[in-house]
Write a protein that holds these residues in place. Sequence first.
Motif, PDB file in Angstrom:
ATOM      1  N   MET A  95       0.831  -1.209   0.000  1.00  0.00           N
ATOM      2  CA  MET A  95       0.000   0.000   0.000  1.00  0.00           C
ATOM      3  C   MET A  95       0.866   1.260   0.000  1.00  0.00           C
ATOM      4  N   LEU A  96       1.968   1.230   0.733  1.00  0.00           N
ATOM      5  CA  LEU A  96       2.872   2.379   0.766  1.00  0.00           C
ATOM      6  C   LEU A  96       3.536   2.587  -0.593  1.00  0.00           C
ATOM      7  N   ALA A  99       0.984   4.064  -2.874  1.00  0.00           N
ATOM      8  CA  ALA A  99       0.699   5.462  -2.536  1.00  0.00           C
ATOM      9  C   ALA A  99       1.820   6.390  -2.996  1.00  0.00           C
ATOM     10  N   VAL A 100       3.058   5.996  -2.746  1.00  0.00           N
ATOM     11  CA  VAL A 100       4.186   6.861  -3.082  1.00  0.00           C
ATOM     12  C   VAL A 100       4.422   6.917  -4.587  1.00  0.00           C
ATOM     13  N   SER A 102       2.467   5.717  -7.171  1.00  0.00           N
ATOM     14  CA  SER A 102       1.368   5.973  -8.104  1.00  0.00           C
ATOM     15  C   SER A 102       1.201   7.465  -8.304  1.00  0.00           C
ATOM     16  N   SER A 103       1.670   8.266  -7.359  1.00  0.00           N
ATOM     17  CA  SER A 103       1.622   9.715  -7.535  1.00  0.00           C
ATOM     18  C   SER A 103       2.524  10.142  -8.695  1.00  0.00           C
TER      19      SER A 103
END
Length: 119
Positions: A95-96, A99-100, A102-103
């Motif tokens: 998940m991290l 999140a990091v 995919s930005s």
Amino acid sequence: LLEKQEHFQKAAGFTPEDIQPLVMLLIAVFSSVEDDLKKQRDAFETKLWSQLEAVTCPKQKQLKMQQICTMLLEKQEHFQKAAGFTPEDIQPLVMLLIAVFSSVEDDLKKQRDAFETKL
């Protein structure tokens, strides 16, 4: 061992004085095993991050992130045996990463939109 001292005394002749050093030895051995697993997990996570950070092309970085996340999820059993990762450890890591990194795709899309707007 501590709870069953009487049993060990009857079964194998252990005295309470024999059991205490054995308990201390077991604690030392297993805590060092846990420390080794933590070091392996930390080294593995560092390697993952450095692999992703080494990729400079946003699309390639996105692809690499997807490959890593897929690998982590598909090979959870292997990572548990190799470095003590539990599914509870892997899920937040995935998940991290998403999140990091995919930005990165969002940033690329914003750059394209801004460029197209100027045209």
